[in-house]
Design a protein around this motif. Structure first.
Motif, PDB file in Angstrom:
ATOM      1  N   THR A 240       0.834  -1.191   0.000  1.00 35.60           N
ATOM      2  CA  THR A 240       0.000   0.000   0.000  1.00 35.60           C
ATOM      3  C   THR A 240       0.871   1.243   0.000  1.00 35.60           C
ATOM      4  N   LEU A 241       0.331   2.326  -0.534  1.00 32.97           N
ATOM      5  CA  LEU A 241       0.950   3.642  -0.464  1.00 32.97           C
ATOM      6  C   LEU A 241       0.073   4.524   0.405  1.00 32.97           C
ATOM      7  N   ASP A 242       0.682   5.288   1.304  1.00 36.45           N
ATOM      8  CA  ASP A 242      -0.122   6.237   2.056  1.00 36.45           C
ATOM      9  C   ASP A 242      -0.318   7.499   1.219  1.00 36.45           C
ATOM     10  N   LYS A 247       5.641   3.633   1.218  1.00 32.62           N
ATOM     11  CA  LYS A 247       5.204   2.297   0.833  1.00 32.62           C
ATOM     12  C   LYS A 247       5.315   1.338   2.008  1.00 32.62           C
ATOM     13  N   PHE A 248       4.272   0.503   2.158  1.00 32.56           N
ATOM     14  CA  PHE A 248       4.227  -0.506   3.206  1.00 32.56           C
ATOM     15  C   PHE A 248       3.924  -1.865   2.575  1.00 32.56           C
ATOM     16  N   VAL A 249       4.529  -2.921   3.139  1.00 28.84           N
ATOM     17  CA  VAL A 249       4.294  -4.281   2.669  1.00 28.84           C
ATOM     18  C   VAL A 249       4.081  -5.187   3.876  1.00 28.84           C
ATOM     19  N   CYS A 250       3.639  -6.431   3.609  1.00 34.01           N
ATOM     20  CA  CYS A 250       3.466  -7.420   4.670  1.00 34.01           C
ATOM     21  C   CYS A 250       3.798  -8.788   4.112  1.00 34.01           C
ATOM     22  N   SER A 251       3.972  -9.741   5.016  1.00 31.82           N
ATOM     23  CA  SER A 251       4.123 -11.141   4.630  1.00 31.82           C
ATOM     24  C   SER A 251       3.474 -11.979   5.714  1.00 31.82           C
ATOM     25  N   ASN A 252       3.394 -13.283   5.503  1.00 35.60           N
ATOM     26  CA  ASN A 252       2.600 -14.140   6.383  1.00 35.60           C
ATOM     27  C   ASN A 252       2.803 -13.843   7.864  1.00 35.60           C
ATOM     28  N   ILE A 331      -2.177  -5.547   3.421  1.00 37.84           N
ATOM     29  CA  ILE A 331      -1.950  -4.311   4.172  1.00 37.84           C
ATOM     30  C   ILE A 331      -2.447  -3.105   3.373  1.00 37.84           C
ATOM     31  N   THR A 332      -3.183  -2.207   4.038  1.00 39.25           N
ATOM     32  CA  THR A 332      -3.787  -1.058   3.365  1.00 39.25           C
ATOM     33  C   THR A 332      -3.778   0.154   4.290  1.00 39.25           C
ATOM     34  N   ALA A 333      -3.295   1.279   3.769  1.00 37.73           N
ATOM     35  CA  ALA A 333      -3.402   2.553   4.481  1.00 37.73           C
ATOM     36  C   ALA A 333      -4.772   3.152   4.182  1.00 37.73           C
TER      37      ALA A 333
END
Length: 994
Positions: A240-242, A247-252, A331-333
């Motif tokens: 996601t971008l705010d 930029k933000f990311v995620c994993s398990n 993941i979402t802003a």
């Protein structure tokens, strides 16, 4: 998995595991009762029933906007300018026997009540659609290995235009780790998350384009030219971008990370090897406490009981079958305007195993951020329905947040469930279902549906002031699509007069997208009252820097900005300038902010040229060169100057070093060591010749001290190891005898390993003789490091072959994976001799080995014995209870797979190799070979870690060849170290660790 489960294995593993139980000798299989009565299936709920299962934070409500049969298995969504939703459906998830395709549908709300009431099949011949993005009346669709652009031109809802715009993306064996999350940035580009699988990617818009390896990277894509650039990336499924493009990311198991730099800046300096860009921002990471409201599934309760009774192997889980992150996704802003203002910028993450959505607030933390739990004692959203699987979230046209619910009975992989339980379940249950919800505040009233496709250019420009992120993004996209030049004066007016800082920044970027941005526009932006606008203006200024001294001067001024984030961006942006003042300004910035490692990285990224000039400035400052961070940064600059080998830079650097006072000889020696450690042979000879007596003297003193410390068996091992590495600056003939002593049996393994690590730097045939002379005294762990060293150069490999021929070295010591590498070596003579010498050793089917060890599944295991076996045989790659090297897979949750699956992974590691655990071979320009796991990859460098925990970061400019072995980094043949009882002990330990 794509996405959503922890370390998901394929049907091959599941079927094989089932066969193991079926083929086992009945006399050795513990009797099990008929479990059917204890395994009632959890019934699906109707969409309306499911609405009653949610627990949501006060002030909000959740509404159903689509459900089956309108939609099934939704995993991504993108709204077009008129509010239609392109949705990808993924029925193949967890269905290995599925013969059909995925689907892209267009959902539409035709009566304006906020609920989708029609669905048209836009595409029905895409195999594994993982992402979609609406653009120019159609959509970009990710269907690895392709990215397609598809469009309906005749109005029937089905795509009749289908173009391949990129190709070459990988999807690994389990169908996971694929590209995902297409997001529009204010820079007029689509940002993509490439996940873990990588690939050799080309744009079809570029004639005769060379494939580009995208492993470990991110991507920005221009939808007009259909070309791409690589940047930083990470994560698994979700990006996601705010509002301001962070930029933000995620994993398990990692719910939220932020990316600390753009790889395009790093690429400016090919001599910079940066740290990984992704930084975890959740304070407790994977082990963040989650407040699950769903009950534990019956099959989990039965599995736990059977484990405690010894019927199936595994821990009884201590009642902890959930409650922490094991399947974070999406993941979402939040960027809408329907929720209260203090929710803007919050991060929300789906957790599909725990049936909930987690929320965090984002707070500054230096030049980074930290994400703190926002909701005490409860999640933002949770459900008592075990079928609720929130795989993706989206900011919507109405300012709300949409939730994509894949709605499956079983999200866990079949290989994690014992066959006697699995036969009573249905892994495909729910593949015909799916829901989409939206979360709105209690006072929410349905706004009119957007019709931006009919908006005038002036209306689109005015929408850049909207508080709704979707509206701003869509207006920005349409301005870029239409290329209506009449927007220029309107945008310029907005950039200078709008009260919204976001609108001013969007206006500047939109002007740039229309090729209407001028240096004057940028200068105004650099003077903006809002630091975010100044940051965006810095990025936009870079394109003018080469031809505009005025722009560069303005960039220089921003290094004294009162805002730390502006100065951080300025450090990157100044790499676009190359004027005489730049080095002094960058040095001043380091003196101001250099205690922060990220600032030091940003400054060095701007020094593709000029490292020596900045070093000269900094060496004049005594407090800086006496500080720990100062010494570290000067050392980095010394290495860069040595690697670049530019005569003028080397001369400038040496002049500065020679001017240091006598009491700082140690610093001078360290910097000379750093310089020569990276210089080529010619430069070394020039620097240490008779014309550079002082430099030669400093180097001689450094080496003499290193020899003394390395030989001192009373010194601390860390000091000795560092001194041994310094000896790499020597002539081998001068230190060969010392290295022989360092490999003797009386030396600690750490010292022997440091010696082997350093010996690889000498291109001398007698190195192999020295190592093989010490071979009989080396322990098994040190022998593994010795084999790695002997494999580094062709001449040493020949010596190793001779040692095998003479029975000094056993083939088992070389290892099956290494033998396979030697059999595929690019040197024909080495390949042929390896085939001849190791004809009896080969990687292959290991069914007989696995079958022979099935008794370990029924033998009682001793946990303490297993602990010791693990520490002896496995800690070079794995870590448990804070012991070992965390190089291979995280084993903390391995017990969830079941003992049969663990046994299979141990004995046959090549049956299913995940992309992040495949071995690689790297050949340097000077002929040295390095093997290991790729643990970090940037625009400029590749980091490989070896099985002994050591590693190398190699600049791409120094790489001649990099290739995958296709083989798991975990070696075959562990059964040669463990008998069935010991294997049972090891399994008992792995299943007991919490």
């Amino acid at each position: 998995m794509l996405l959503f489960t922890r370390c998901f294995l394929t049907c091959v593993v599941a079927a094989y595991t089932a066969n193991l139980f079926a083929e086992e000798d009945p006399g050795k299989t513990p009797a099990t009762p008929d479990l059917q009565a204890e395994l009632p299936r959890i019934a699906a709920k109707s969409p309306q029933e499911a609405l009653t299962t949610f627990q949501l934070q006060p002030g909000f409500r959740i509404e159903l906007v689509a459900a089956e049969p309108l939609v099934r298995d939704p995993v991504s969504i993108s709204f077009d300018e008129n509010g239609r939703a392109f949705v990808t459906e993924l029925p193949r998830y967890n269905r290995y026997d599925f013969q059909g395709n995925g689907t892209v549908k267009i959902l539409e709300d035709t009566n304006g009540d906020g609920t989708f009431d029609t669905a048209k099949v836009f595409l029905d011949d895409v195999k594994y659609p993982t992402a979609v993005f609406a653009y120019d009346g159609g959509a970009f669709v990710a269907d690895p290995p392709l990215v397609l652009y598809c469009k309906d031109t005749d109005g029937d809802g089905r795509a009749d235009v289908r173009q391949t715009v990129m190709t070459g993306f990988n999807l690994d064996h389990a169908g996971e780790a694929g590209l995902n999350s297409f997001r529009w940035g204010m820079d007029n580009r689509i940002h993509l998350s490439l996940s873990l699988a990588g690939g050799q990617v080309v744009s079809t818009a570029v004639e005769n384009a060379e494939p580009v390896e995208v492993r470990g990277r991110g991507m920005v894509f221009d939808p007009r030219s259909k070309t791409f650039e690589l940047t930083t990336g990470d994560g698994q499924h979700g990006m996601t971008l705010d509002d301001w493009g962070r930029k933000f990311v995620c994993s398990n198991s990692n719910p939220m990370q932020t990316l600390m730099y753009d790889g395009r800046y790093i690429a400016r300096n090919p001599y910079l090897a940066p740290p990984p860009p992704a930084v975890t921002i959740a304070p407790d990471g994977k082990y963040t406490k989650l407040f699950r409201t769903s009950s534990i599934e019956p099959w989990r309760n039965v599995r736990t009981r059977l484990r405690s009774q010894g019927v199936v192997k595994g821990s009884d889980e201590g009642g902890k079958a959930g409650g922490f992150f094991t399947a974070a996704t999406g993941i979402t802003a939040y960027r809408g305007d329907a929720w209260p203002e203090d929710y803007r910028g919050n991060l929300l993450v789906g957790e599909v195993s725990n049936n909930l959505i987690y929320r965090a607030t984002v707070e500054p933390n230096g030049v980074g951020v930290v994400g703190r739990r926002a909701d005490a004692d409860a999640e933002f959203l949770s459900s008592t329905d075990n079928w609720f699987r929130p795989v993706q979230l989206a900011n919507a046209p109405d300012g709300s947040l949409y939730v994509l619910d894949m709605y499956r009975e079983l999200i866990e992989g079949a290989a994690f469930i014992p066959p006697m339980i699995l036969k009573h379940l249905d892994v495909n249950s729910g593949a015909d279902r799916g829901r989409i919800y939206r979360i709105v505040p209690d006072h929410f009233k349905q706004p009119p549906l957007p019709k931006l496709g009919q908006a005038t250019t002036a209306e689109l420009v005015s929408l850049l002031e909207s508080p709704n992120g979707w509206s701003r993004d869509t207006a920005s996209r349409l301005i870029y699509e239409r290329q209506d030049l009449s927007a220029k004066p309107l945008l310029r007016k907005l950039a200078t007069e709008s009260e919204s800082a976001l609108a001013r920044a969007y206006a500047l970027h939109s002007l740039n997208g229309l090729k209407g941005l001028t240096a004057e526009d940028v200068l105004q932006g650099l003077a903006d009252q809002d630091p975010h606008v100044r940051i965006e203006s810095l990025r936009l200024a870079e394109q003018f820097a080469a031809d505009s001294p005025q722009i560069c001067e303005a960039l220089y001024q921003t290094t004294s900005d009162t805002d730390r984030q502006v100065r951080y961006q300025a450090a990157f942006s100044m790499g676009a300038c190359n004027g005489p003042r730049r080095d002094a300004v960058l040095a001043a910035l380091i003196l101001k902010d250099g205690e922060d490692a990220w600032f030091r990285l940003a400054v060095q990224a701007s020094l593709g040229q000029g490292a020596a000039g900045v070093a000269a400035e900094l060496l004049r400052n005594q407090p800086f060169r006496e500080s720990r961070h100062g010494v570290a940064f000067l050392g980095k600059l010394a290495e860069q100057v040595g690697t670049q080998n530019r005569d003028s830079d080397v001369a400038t650097f040496l002049t500065s070093v020679q001017s240091l006072p006598a009491e700082e000889t140690q610093l001078a020696q360290s910097l000379i060591g750093g310089l020569l450690g990276k210089a080529n042979a010619k430069t070394k000879q020039q620097l240490t010749g008779t014309g550079n007596a002082k430099i030669a003297g400093l180097l001689e003193q450094l080496i003499q001290q290193a020899q003394k410390t390395a030989a001192d068996e009373q010194a601390a091992p860390a000091q000795r190891s560092e001194a041994i590495r310094t000896l790499g600056l020597s002539n081998f003939a001068d230190v060969a005898e010392l290295f022989s002593e360092l490999l003797q049996l009386r030396q600690p393994p750490a010292i022997q390993s440091a010696a082997l690590e350093t010996l690889v730097r000498f291109d001398d045939t007698t190195v192999a003789e020295l190592i093989l002379e010490a071979w009989p005294q080396l322990s098994p762990s040190v022998r593994a490091r010795a084999i790695e060293t002997l494999s580094a150069r062709p001449a040493w490999i020949t010596a190793l072959f001779d040692a095998v021929d003479d029975d000094l070295v056993r083939p088992a010591d070389v290892g099956a994976a290494r033998i396979q590498l030697l059999k595929t070596h690019k040197n024909m003579a080495i390949r042929q001799r390896a085939e001849q010498l190791f004809a009896a050793q080969a990687l292959g089917k290991r069914d007989d080995v696995v079958k022979a060890y099935q008794s370990a599944l029924s033998l009682p295991g001793d946990i303490e014995s297993g602990r010791q076996l693990f520490r002896k045989n496995c800690t070079s790659c794995h870590q448990l209870e804070k012991v070992g090297t965390a190089l291979g897979a995280d084993l903390k949750a391995i017990k969830d797979r079941g003992s049969a699956a663990i046994l299979l992974n141990i004995l046959d590691p090549n049956r299913e190799v995940k992309p992040q655990f495949v071995g690689y071979v790297l050949i340097t320009n000077d002929g040295r070979s390095i093997t290991g796991l790729i643990t970090n990859e940037t625009a400029n460098s590749v980091t490989l870690k070896r099985a002994d925990g050591t590693g190398d970061t190699v600049l791409r400019v120094d790489i001649d060849e990099l290739s995958s072995t296709g083989i798991s980094f975990m070696p075959e043949g562990l059964e040669k170290q463990l008998n069935p009882q010991q294997m049972a002990d090891l399994l008992a330990y792995l299943n007991a660790v919490e």
